[in-house]
Design an enzyme around this catalytic site. Structure first.
Site, PDB file in Angstrom:
ATOM      1  N   HIS A   1       5.449  -9.940   2.965  1.00  0.00           N
ATOM      2  CA  HIS A   1       4.346  -9.086   3.995  1.00  0.00           C
ATOM      3  C   HIS A   1       3.306 -10.032   3.381  1.00  0.00           C
ATOM      4  O   HIS A   1       2.558 -10.166   2.441  1.00  0.00           O
ATOM      5  CB  HIS A   1       3.745  -7.827   3.735  1.00  0.00           C
ATOM      6  N   CYS A   2       2.688 -10.845   4.424  1.00  0.00           N
ATOM      7  CA  CYS A   2       0.911 -11.735   3.271  1.00  0.00           C
ATOM      8  C   CYS A   2       1.017 -12.312   5.148  1.00  0.00           C
ATOM      9  O   CYS A   2       1.583 -12.317   5.906  1.00  0.00           O
ATOM     10  CB  CYS A   2       1.297 -13.268   2.154  1.00  0.00           C
TER      11      CYS A   2
ATOM     12  N   ARG B   1       3.811  -6.430  15.879  1.00  0.00           N
ATOM     13  CA  ARG B   1       3.084  -6.019  14.747  1.00  0.00           C
ATOM     14  C   ARG B   1       1.856  -5.102  15.625  1.00  0.00           C
ATOM     15  O   ARG B   1       1.657  -5.422  16.670  1.00  0.00           O
ATOM     16  CB  ARG B   1       2.229  -5.943  13.959  1.00  0.00           C
TER      17      ARG B   1
ATOM     18  N   ASP C   1       0.748  -8.575   0.544  1.00  0.00           N
ATOM     19  CA  ASP C   1      -0.270  -8.146   1.321  1.00  0.00           C
ATOM     20  C   ASP C   1      -1.766  -9.587   1.130  1.00  0.00           C
ATOM     21  O   ASP C   1      -2.630  -9.009   1.326  1.00  0.00           O
ATOM     22  CB  ASP C   1      -0.960  -6.818   1.147  1.00  0.00           C
TER      23      ASP C   1
ATOM     24  N   ASN D   1      -9.363  -7.326   4.317  1.00  0.00           N
ATOM     25  CA  ASN D   1     -10.109  -6.035   4.681  1.00  0.00           C
ATOM     26  C   ASN D   1      -9.897  -4.663   3.926  1.00  0.00           C
ATOM     27  O   ASN D   1      -9.951  -3.938   3.769  1.00  0.00           O
ATOM     28  CB  ASN D   1      -9.489  -5.271   6.402  1.00  0.00           C
TER      29      ASN D   1
END
Length: 288
Positions: free
Chosen positions: A26-27, A119, A243, A248
């Protein structure tokens, strides 16, 4: 102007060597904005974090493969994702943002490029959650290609949407450990719902976003405890991701070297770490 801090400026190398073909599941890639503009309706603005920055981090960490997740910052314009997947030459997979009105030909093109999931956001800060009809439409678009649905929930969201998750005919991947609220304790309804969903057999979870889950950052201890619990619950269906570049967020941004160094605490058995970093992502994301 960016309203996010961006990634840690000087991450340290891990204290241990990752196995060959280790995957960051997850990146993100942002910009450069002069080449890949941000969506006009975005809800936050990160600084540029192009593919070269991600690749430099992965060299530092010892990561060889990655799953690049399309961010709401770029909306459904997947130009930057297409570019990154082409550069990866099979080392990267992608997760796209698909809408009910997305052209099936575009989904097929994304699949050919290396995308293996879509997603769905159930977090208010990223806009309205999809309706049941919209979810059904996305499923119809992606199911012929064998894609998974990646669900982004937070708080008690995994418990609130548990029945919907059970009803989905596709593989489901829960991002960021469900972003459960650990102030409610390690056995909260959200945590228990997440564990019961893992028991169903085709629900997976990413051990990413530890900084988003931790109750007292910079300490990540309670997030690591949750990750260890999930490894014990379903060692064959847990994945790990940085991540990067930690979009955010406000305030604390983790050192990605620290995130790698948590793994031996989360999964003390080297065989489990091999599953988390190599075997599980190979299966889940259809790596060669």
């Amino acid at each position: 102007m960016p309203d996010n801090p961006g990634p840690h400026p000087d991450p340290h190398p891990p204290s241990w060597a990752l196995p060959a073909r280790a995957c960051d599941a997850h990146c993100h890639v942002f910009g450069p904005v002069d080449r890949f503009p941000y969506a006009a309706d975005r809800t936050f603005t990160p600084p540029d974090s192009p593919l070269a920055d991600l690749q430099a981090l992965h060299r530092l960490l010892g990561v060889e493969r990655a799953v690049i997740v399309q961010s709401a910052v770029h909306g459904t314009d997947h130009a930057s994702l297409y570019s990154a997947l082409a550069d990866g030459a099979g080392r990267y997979r992608g997760v796209a943002l698909v809408r009910p009105d997305t052209d099936p030909a575009e989904v097929a093109r994304l699949h050919e490029a290396g995308v293996r999931g879509a997603r769905l956001h159930f977090t208010p800060h990223l806009g309205a959650a999809p309706t049941a009809d919209e979810i059904d439409a996305v499923v119809r678009l992606v199911a012929p290609h064998g894609w998974h649905l990646a669900l982004h929930v937070a708080g008690n969201g995994i418990a609130e949407h548990a029945e919907m998750v059970r009803s989905l005919p596709t593989r489901v991947v829960i991002d960021h450990m469900g972003r459960v609220d650990l102030t409610a304790g390690p056995r909260s309804p959200a945590v228990e719902s997440l564990r019961r969903l893992l028991d169903t057999g085709d629900v997976w979870v990413k051990l990413s976003g530890a900084d988003r889950v931790a109750t007292a950052p910079p300490s990540l201890a309670d997030a690591a405890d949750l990750a260890a619990l999930l490894v014990r619950s379903a060692p064959d269906r847990v994945l790990w991701g940085t991540d990067f570049p930690h979009p955010n967020v406000r305030g604390f941004v983790p050192d990605d070297g620290d995130l790698v160094d948590l793994l031996p605490k989360i999964a003390p058995d080297p065989a489990d770490r091999e599953r988390i970093l190599v075997d599980n992502p190979t299966t889940c994301f259809d790596f060669p």
